[in-house]
Design a protein around this motif. Sequence first.
Motif, mmCIF file in Angstrom:
data_model
loop_
_atom_site.group_PDB
_atom_site.id
_atom_site.type_symbol
_atom_site.label_atom_id
_atom_site.label_comp_id
_atom_site.label_asym_id
_atom_site.label_seq_id
_atom_site.Cartn_x
_atom_site.Cartn_y
_atom_site.Cartn_z
ATOM 1 N N GLY A 1 0.792 -1.228 0.000
ATOM 2 C CA GLY A 1 0.000 0.000 0.000
ATOM 3 C C GLY A 1 0.815 1.263 0.000
ATOM 4 O O GLY A 1 0.273 2.345 0.246
ATOM 5 N N ARG A 2 2.112 1.152 -0.259
ATOM 6 C CA ARG A 2 2.978 2.330 -0.333
ATOM 7 C C ARG A 2 3.683 2.357 -1.690
ATOM 8 O O ARG A 2 4.895 2.153 -1.785
ATOM 9 N N PRO A 3 2.927 2.557 -2.760
ATOM 10 C CA PRO A 3 3.535 2.541 -4.099
ATOM 11 C C PRO A 3 4.609 3.599 -4.222
ATOM 12 O O PRO A 3 4.555 4.650 -3.591
ATOM 13 N N ILE A 4 5.591 3.273 -5.022
ATOM 14 C CA ILE A 4 6.732 4.164 -5.172
ATOM 15 C C ILE A 4 6.831 4.720 -6.591
ATOM 16 O O ILE A 4 7.766 5.446 -6.920
ATOM 17 N N GLY A 5 5.868 4.375 -7.447
ATOM 18 C CA GLY A 5 5.837 4.938 -8.801
ATOM 19 C C GLY A 5 6.853 4.345 -9.739
ATOM 20 O O GLY A 5 7.325 5.035 -10.651
ATOM 21 N N LEU A 6 7.213 3.079 -9.525
ATOM 22 C CA LEU A 6 8.228 2.449 -10.362
ATOM 23 C C LEU A 6 7.729 2.330 -11.795
ATOM 24 O O LEU A 6 6.669 1.769 -12.059
ATOM 25 N N ALA A 7 8.496 2.862 -12.743
ATOM 26 C CA ALA A 7 8.101 2.845 -14.154
ATOM 27 C C ALA A 7 8.998 1.956 -15.002
ATOM 28 O O ALA A 7 8.595 1.537 -16.090
ATOM 29 N N GLY A 8 10.214 1.663 -14.548
ATOM 30 C CA GLY A 8 11.111 0.835 -15.340
ATOM 31 C C GLY A 8 12.305 0.358 -14.531
ATOM 32 O O GLY A 8 12.795 1.069 -13.641
ATOM 33 N N ILE A 9 12.772 -0.860 -14.841
ATOM 34 C CA ILE A 9 13.957 -1.439 -14.188
ATOM 35 C C ILE A 9 14.869 -2.001 -15.271
ATOM 36 O O ILE A 9 14.409 -2.698 -16.175
ATOM 37 N N GLU A 10 16.136 -1.690 -15.172
ATOM 38 C CA GLU A 10 17.135 -2.283 -16.066
ATOM 39 C C GLU A 10 18.319 -2.760 -15.220
ATOM 40 O O GLU A 10 19.014 -1.948 -14.603
ATOM 41 N N VAL A 11 18.527 -4.069 -15.209
ATOM 42 C CA VAL A 11 19.614 -4.664 -14.426
ATOM 43 C C VAL A 11 20.729 -5.048 -15.392
ATOM 44 O O VAL A 11 20.527 -5.857 -16.305
ATOM 45 N N SER A 12 21.891 -4.471 -15.190
ATOM 46 C CA SER A 12 23.015 -4.748 -16.085
ATOM 47 C C SER A 12 23.673 -6.078 -15.727
ATOM 48 O O SER A 12 23.554 -6.556 -14.586
ATOM 49 N N PRO A 13 24.370 -6.704 -16.662
ATOM 50 C CA PRO A 13 25.108 -7.941 -16.349
ATOM 51 C C PRO A 13 26.207 -7.663 -15.326
ATOM 52 O O PRO A 13 26.688 -6.532 -15.194
ATOM 53 N N PRO A 14 26.630 -8.647 -14.582
ATOM 54 C CA PRO A 14 27.710 -8.449 -13.605
ATOM 55 C C PRO A 14 28.995 -7.995 -14.288
ATOM 56 O O PRO A 14 29.329 -8.446 -15.383
ATOM 57 N N ASN A 15 29.715 -7.097 -13.622
ATOM 58 C CA ASN A 15 31.006 -6.628 -14.108
ATOM 59 C C ASN A 15 32.099 -7.280 -13.259
ATOM 60 O O ASN A 15 32.382 -6.844 -12.146
ATOM 61 N N PRO A 16 32.738 -8.360 -13.785
ATOM 62 C CA PRO A 16 33.738 -9.092 -12.978
ATOM 63 C C PRO A 16 34.928 -8.230 -12.592
ATOM 64 O O PRO A 16 35.495 -8.393 -11.507
#
Length: 259
Positions: free
Chosen positions: A218-233
Amino acid sequence: MNLDALWQRNRRFVLGFLGGVLGFFLLLWIFTSSASSRQAAASRSISRASLDLRSEMYGEAQERETQQRLSELRTLNADLGARALPVWRKEFRLPQGKAPAQYYIELTGALRQDLIAWALRNDCDVDETLGLPPVSPTQQQAVERVLRGLDVSERVVRLAVEYGARSVEKMSIAERSRRAGNARGAVLDLTPVEIEVVFGGVSPAPFLRALLAEGENGRPIGLAGIEVSPPNPRKRERRVLLEFAAGVMPETGVEDSQL
């Protein structure tokens, strides 16, 4: 004068003349009759239209039903807005009797000092701007728009620190709104917010789950998009780019003016 001879000599002319006169009066009668019919039809149509205008198109029952439906739609609209739009907390709203620019400077100054210092004590480096525009807004509408975005940014920073982020970078709160709606008017006044969260030795998954759970609680944060990059070793890190849209529902009077 010999009338018979005169008739024989001018018979074609006389018959043609009489035929022309007869044809003229016949055509005049036809046109007059047609015009009278059209006039009578037009008069009947005007009379019917006048009666329709004087009579009620909808009765009281239909009006009550329409008002009830409108009330239900407004309630549904407010409920959907509350589920999707970020919670705008009281401390990020302009108080009565205080200049918007003054409150903005006081709030952002205190928040920069407290939030960034708290994050550093928890081994997280936070963008010192907090995404605020380089020039402080002075107009009330612009101040409110930025404070809505700052409300979201503060919540994201605290979640990121809580779930072990290494840093919170490239924060941006757009001073200009992005209006979304139909062709007749804007429905929502949205403030775009972008934040990049960097994780070192921990997975970003718990942080993302907590971010999504905000809306479920019940506490929306307005998330519109997520992009998770690949791990950087090489850097031993993983970056998460987040996009938010902070906004408020339009006032009822403004909404009704678009109907």
